[in-house]
Design a protein around this motif. Structure first.
Motif, mmCIF file in Angstrom:
data_model
loop_
_atom_site.group_PDB
_atom_site.id
_atom_site.type_symbol
_atom_site.label_atom_id
_atom_site.label_comp_id
_atom_site.label_asym_id
_atom_site.label_seq_id
_atom_site.Cartn_x
_atom_site.Cartn_y
_atom_site.Cartn_z
ATOM 1 N N SER A 219 -25.945 -60.372 8.047
ATOM 2 C CA SER A 219 -25.343 -60.012 6.764
ATOM 3 C C SER A 219 -24.084 -60.840 6.513
ATOM 4 O O SER A 219 -23.226 -60.928 7.388
ATOM 5 N N ASP B 200 -27.259 -51.383 0.481
ATOM 6 C CA ASP B 200 -27.098 -52.799 0.174
ATOM 7 C C ASP B 200 -26.406 -52.954 -1.177
ATOM 8 O O ASP B 200 -26.718 -52.215 -2.112
ATOM 9 N N GLN C 243 -29.429 -58.943 3.189
ATOM 10 C CA GLN C 243 -29.515 -59.377 4.571
ATOM 11 C C GLN C 243 -30.306 -60.661 4.728
ATOM 12 O O GLN C 243 -31.147 -60.991 3.908
ATOM 13 N N THR D 32 -23.492 -53.158 3.264
ATOM 14 C CA THR D 32 -23.921 -54.518 3.571
ATOM 15 C C THR D 32 -24.346 -55.272 2.315
ATOM 16 O O THR D 32 -24.685 -54.672 1.290
#
Length: 134
Positions: free
Chosen positions: A101, A71, A121, A118
């Motif tokens: 995402s 992340d 989220q 990503t």
């Protein structure tokens, strides 16, 4: 923290095994129409442990069925990592928005390691399913 994505055939059986073996709880998940997992999150002691996804093929000869996820706090950080990893690597999924995402990408680096990049989220609507996206 690096997350682990596992791509297998018979994802429900794999999830049951991992739950028993590692004391995991099934968190957020999305099922395919056939009852396999389009996306699943397994947690240990309330913390993310891994994701299990139904593989599209029985075996992978072009890559390992494990994917590492990370992340990023900002889109700039994600784009920088994407650019560096994809240089001499392979873009498996270009930068895009996903139901969970605001920005994500998948890239296999020059060493054969597959990365899921990503942003923080979020959850899609409760009625979201992969079939609705087709």
């Amino acid at each position: 923290m690096i997350g682990i994505g596992i791509y297998v055939k018979n994802s429900p059986k794999a999830i049951a095994l991992y739950q028993s073996a590692f004391g995991l709880a099934l968190g957020y998940h999305v099922l395919n129409k056939d009852g396999t997992y389009f996306h699943s999150e397994l947690n240990r002691n309330g913390e993310p442990f891994c994701s299990v996804v139904e593989a599209k093929q029985d075996t992978y000869t072009d890559r390992h069925p494990i994917e590492l996820g990370i992340d990023f706090d900002t889109r700039d950080e994600l784009e920088r990592a994407f650019t560096l990893l994809s240089d001499e690597g392979k873009v498996d999924m270009a930068l895009c928005e996903l139901p969970w995402s605001p920005c994500a990408a998948i890239v296999t680096d020059p060493f054969g390691v597959r990365w899921f990049l990503t942003m923080p989220q979020h959850r899609p609507a409760e009625d979201w399913s992969p079939e609705n996206e087709a």
